[in-house]
Design a protein around this motif. Structure first.
Motif, PDB file in Angstrom:
ATOM      1  N   THR A  46     -43.430  -7.726  18.369  1.00 29.30           N
ATOM      2  CA  THR A  46     -42.156  -8.386  18.076  1.00 29.30           C
ATOM      3  C   THR A  46     -41.196  -7.361  17.490  1.00 29.30           C
ATOM      4  OG1 THR A  46     -42.521  -9.005  15.753  1.00 29.30           O
ATOM      5  CG2 THR A  46     -43.537 -10.424  17.435  1.00 29.30           C
ATOM      6  N   ASP A  47     -39.970  -7.802  17.204  1.00 27.47           N
ATOM      7  CA  ASP A  47     -38.977  -6.908  16.592  1.00 27.47           C
ATOM      8  C   ASP A  47     -38.756  -7.218  15.118  1.00 27.47           C
ATOM      9  OD1 ASP A  47     -37.733  -9.337  16.781  1.00 27.47           O
ATOM     10  OD2 ASP A  47     -35.951  -8.618  17.827  1.00 27.47           O
ATOM     11  N   TYR A  48     -39.693  -7.906  14.478  1.00 27.89           N
ATOM     12  CA  TYR A  48     -39.493  -8.354  13.100  1.00 27.89           C
ATOM     13  C   TYR A  48     -39.629  -7.224  12.077  1.00 27.89           C
ATOM     14  CZ  TYR A  48     -40.331 -12.862  15.385  1.00 27.89           C
ATOM     15  OH  TYR A  48     -40.293 -13.941  16.225  1.00 27.89           O
ATOM     16  N   ALA A  49     -40.392  -6.162  12.396  1.00 28.68           N
ATOM     17  CA  ALA A  49     -40.626  -5.107  11.408  1.00 28.68           C
ATOM     18  C   ALA A  49     -40.138  -3.743  11.860  1.00 28.68           C
ATOM     19  CB  ALA A  49     -42.119  -5.017  11.081  1.00 28.68           C
ATOM     20  N   THR A  50     -39.816  -3.575  13.123  1.00 31.19           N
ATOM     21  CA  THR A  50     -39.401  -2.260  13.603  1.00 31.19           C
ATOM     22  C   THR A  50     -38.039  -1.880  13.028  1.00 31.19           C
ATOM     23  OG1 THR A  50     -38.525  -3.333  15.593  1.00 31.19           O
ATOM     24  CG2 THR A  50     -40.719  -2.337  15.743  1.00 31.19           C
ATOM     25  N   LYS A  51     -37.861  -0.599  12.768  1.00 31.28           N
ATOM     26  CA  LYS A  51     -36.637  -0.132  12.136  1.00 31.28           C
ATOM     27  C   LYS A  51     -35.425  -0.246  13.055  1.00 31.28           C
ATOM     28  CE  LYS A  51     -38.450   3.849  10.952  1.00 31.28           C
ATOM     29  NZ  LYS A  51     -38.566   5.207  10.371  1.00 31.28           N
ATOM     30  N   ASN A  52     -35.669  -0.203  14.361  1.00 32.94           N
ATOM     31  CA  ASN A  52     -34.554  -0.317  15.306  1.00 32.94           C
ATOM     32  C   ASN A  52     -34.396  -1.728  15.857  1.00 32.94           C
ATOM     33  OD1 ASN A  52     -36.770  -0.511  16.940  1.00 32.94           O
ATOM     34  ND2 ASN A  52     -36.348   1.330  18.132  1.00 32.94           N
ATOM     35  N   HIS A  53     -35.190  -2.675  15.314  1.00 31.60           N
ATOM     36  CA  HIS A  53     -35.118  -4.080  15.708  1.00 31.60           C
ATOM     37  C   HIS A  53     -35.382  -4.256  17.208  1.00 31.60           C
ATOM     38  CE1 HIS A  53     -33.520  -4.587  11.716  1.00 31.60           C
ATOM     39  NE2 HIS A  53     -32.480  -3.830  12.002  1.00 31.60           N
ATOM     40  N   LYS A  54     -36.360  -3.484  17.721  1.00 26.69           N
ATOM     41  CA  LYS A  54     -36.741  -3.575  19.124  1.00 26.69           C
ATOM     42  C   LYS A  54     -38.224  -3.903  19.230  1.00 26.69           C
ATOM     43  CE  LYS A  54     -32.733  -1.965  20.731  1.00 26.69           C
ATOM     44  NZ  LYS A  54     -31.819  -2.744  21.590  1.00 26.69           N
ATOM     45  N   SER A  91     -30.402   7.229  17.261  1.00 28.78           N
ATOM     46  CA  SER A  91     -30.746   7.415  18.666  1.00 28.78           C
ATOM     47  C   SER A  91     -30.614   6.131  19.474  1.00 28.78           C
ATOM     48  CB  SER A  91     -32.182   7.941  18.797  1.00 28.78           C
ATOM     49  OG  SER A  91     -33.107   6.984  18.335  1.00 28.78           O
ATOM     50  N   VAL A  92     -30.294   5.012  18.821  1.00 22.16           N
ATOM     51  CA  VAL A  92     -30.175   3.735  19.534  1.00 22.16           C
ATOM     52  C   VAL A  92     -28.882   3.709  20.330  1.00 22.16           C
ATOM     53  CG1 VAL A  92     -29.963   1.237  19.296  1.00 22.16           C
ATOM     54  CG2 VAL A  92     -31.562   2.497  17.849  1.00 22.16           C
ATOM     55  N   GLU A  93     -29.004   3.480  21.613  1.00 19.22           N
ATOM     56  CA  GLU A  93     -27.840   3.453  22.494  1.00 19.22           C
ATOM     57  C   GLU A  93     -26.944   2.270  22.146  1.00 19.22           C
ATOM     58  OE1 GLU A  93     -25.329   4.869  25.370  1.00 19.22           O
ATOM     59  OE2 GLU A  93     -27.195   5.764  24.664  1.00 19.22           O
ATOM     60  N   GLY A  94     -25.643   2.529  22.010  1.00 14.51           N
ATOM     61  CA  GLY A  94     -24.686   1.450  21.777  1.00 14.51           C
ATOM     62  C   GLY A  94     -24.485   1.095  20.323  1.00 14.51           C
ATOM     63  N   ASP A  95     -25.153   1.794  19.391  1.00  9.28           N
ATOM     64  CA  ASP A  95     -24.950   1.513  17.972  1.00  9.28           C
ATOM     65  C   ASP A  95     -23.579   2.035  17.565  1.00  9.28           C
ATOM     66  OD1 ASP A  95     -25.059   1.079  15.268  1.00  9.28           O
ATOM     67  OD2 ASP A  95     -27.123   1.777  15.049  1.00  9.28           O
ATOM     68  N   LYS A  96     -22.660   1.121  17.218  1.00 12.37           N
ATOM     69  CA  LYS A  96     -21.278   1.512  16.950  1.00 12.37           C
ATOM     70  C   LYS A  96     -21.072   2.066  15.541  1.00 12.37           C
ATOM     71  CE  LYS A  96     -19.394  -1.925  20.156  1.00 12.37           C
ATOM     72  NZ  LYS A  96     -18.495  -3.104  20.320  1.00 12.37           N
ATOM     73  N   ASP A  97     -21.972   1.746  14.622  1.00 10.09           N
ATOM     74  CA  ASP A  97     -21.767   2.173  13.243  1.00 10.09           C
ATOM     75  C   ASP A  97     -23.090   2.611  12.625  1.00 10.09           C
ATOM     76  OD1 ASP A  97     -20.588   2.682  10.818  1.00 10.09           O
ATOM     77  OD2 ASP A  97     -20.698   0.605  10.128  1.00 10.09           O
ATOM     78  N   PRO A  98     -23.641   3.756  13.062  1.00 11.82           N
ATOM     79  CA  PRO A  98     -24.929   4.193  12.524  1.00 11.82           C
ATOM     80  C   PRO A  98     -24.834   4.786  11.125  1.00 11.82           C
ATOM     81  CG  PRO A  98     -24.100   5.822  14.047  1.00 11.82           C
ATOM     82  CD  PRO A  98     -23.127   4.666  14.091  1.00 11.82           C
TER      83      PRO A  98
END
Length: 371
Positions: A46-54, A91-98
């Motif tokens: 799941t995406d519940y604990a991953t840092k990139n929410h993936k 490194s997440v594609e599309g992140d507008k405000d890293p």
């Protein structure tokens, strides 16, 4: 003549400022650039604990960079400063405000202690010491416990080290900085913040969290209102040669009206064994409060009967479990590779209806470099 005198006066003033600057410059230490880069490959159910929410297989990344330094006022009194930012999942594609604010403060230290003003980890968060053996990863303790906060508009005090063992520290949030002035959302702000309430944290520690001076570390800490929780915790770590044993207990209660029933205990047990520059780690944890990131993420899509709000007031009998094993190896003094496996399990009652969370398995392999 008057013009000449005025110009001479200006020149004299500039000369005095220049001489003063030159006189004090030897006391200034060169600013130090610091930072860290952490990139890992993770596979999650799941995406519940991953840092990139993936979920699935993806790259997780976290970068911090900053500058810090000090300025000697006297031999025993110094101005200290730190300025840093973090790049969350750059490194997440599309992140507008890293880019996000990180620990940034200005302070003064002397024989009576250290005072900081700005943004920093609360002393409640810092009380964990080294007991969070998977700190900064998708197995971080903040997935089960609340209060792991970095706050702004706050004041910190750190006492001197007494008998080379005891320390006291505190964090105080300025009430007016954390009060909403939006009259249109006044009722909402009352429910979702600690408007007008004193928010602070205090911590007492005994020993050395880095095990350089003593092979043990103990801490007791209390958090009032910060991050909308009241909580207290105790931490213990003891080192026996190459083996380190640790435990952390925390009781947490939400201060929000819609979460009055959200309270419970969190308990962590972990061990770490060092063999030829490889640290082998294992941890087991439980939580009954449901106030950590994992349970909040796992239930955020659930709607109440009116189909609008999250029915956290209907949650009860929450039981979360976390089991983690892993290892890290120092390639250089500044670079390590690491890997771990973490499993999350949980169940609860939603308006007295039993709900089981999907078992979440996360495999991670990464590298971290600090400078």
């Amino acid at each position: 003549m008057t013009t000449i005198i005025r110009k001479l006066a200006h020149l004299t003033t500039l000369l005095c400022i220049f001489i003063t600057f030159i006189s004090f410059k030897p006391f200034a230490k060169e600013p130090q650039l610091f930072g860290s880069m952490d990139f890992s490959l993770a596979n999650a159910t799941t995406d519940y604990a991953t840092k990139n929410h993936k979920k699935g297989t993806s790259i997780e990344s976290y970068v911090t960079i900053g500058m810090k330094g000090s300025y000697d006022i006297t031999e025993q009194r110094h101005i200290i400063y730190k300025l840093s930012v973090s790049l969350s999942n750059p490194s997440v594609e599309g992140d507008k405000d890293p880019i996000k604010a990180h620990n940034t403060y200005l302070g003064i230290e002397d024989t009576l202690g250290t005072v900081l003003v700005g943004r920093n980890n609360t002393v409640f968060k810092n009380s964990e010491g080294s007991a969070d053996v998977f700190n900064g990863t998708n197995a971080d303790i903040n997935n089960l416990v609340a209060g792991q906060s970095r706050t702004a508009d706050s004041i910190w005090y750190f006492s001197p080290r007494f008998a080379d063992r005891f320390e006291f520290s505190s964090t105080y949030l300025m009430t007016d900085n954390h009060t909403s002035n939006d009259s249109q959302n006044n009722e909402k702000s009352k429910r979702h913040s600690n408007n007008g309430q004193t928010q602070y944290a205090i911590t007492t520690t005994y020993g050395d969290k880095n095990f350089r001076k003593q092979p043990y570390y103990f801490a007791a800490s209390y958090n009032r209102g910060i991050s909308n929780v009241n909580a207290y915790r105790s931490v213990a770590q003891i080192q026996f040669g190459e083996l380190t044993l640790g435990t952390l207990f925390q009781h947490t209660k939400s201060t929000l009206e819609e979460e009055q029933n959200m309270r419970g205990n969190s308990l962590f047990y972990n061990l770490m064994y060092c063999y030829k520059r490889v640290n082998f780690k294992a941890e087991y944890a439980t939580d009954t409060s449901g106030l950590g990131y994992y349970f909040s993420n796992a239930t955020k899509s659930i709607k109440s009967q009116d189909g609008i709000s999250n029915p956290r007031s209907q949650f009860s009998n929450i039981k979360m479990k976390q089991f983690t094993v892993g290892a890290d190896h120092m390639l250089l003094a500044t670079t390590q590779i690491y890997g771990h496996y973490v499993r999350y399990q949980g169940h609860y009652l939603n308006d007295n209806v039993p709900v089981s969370l999907k078992t979440d398995n996360i495999f991670t392999l990464g590298m971290e470099h600090v400078f």
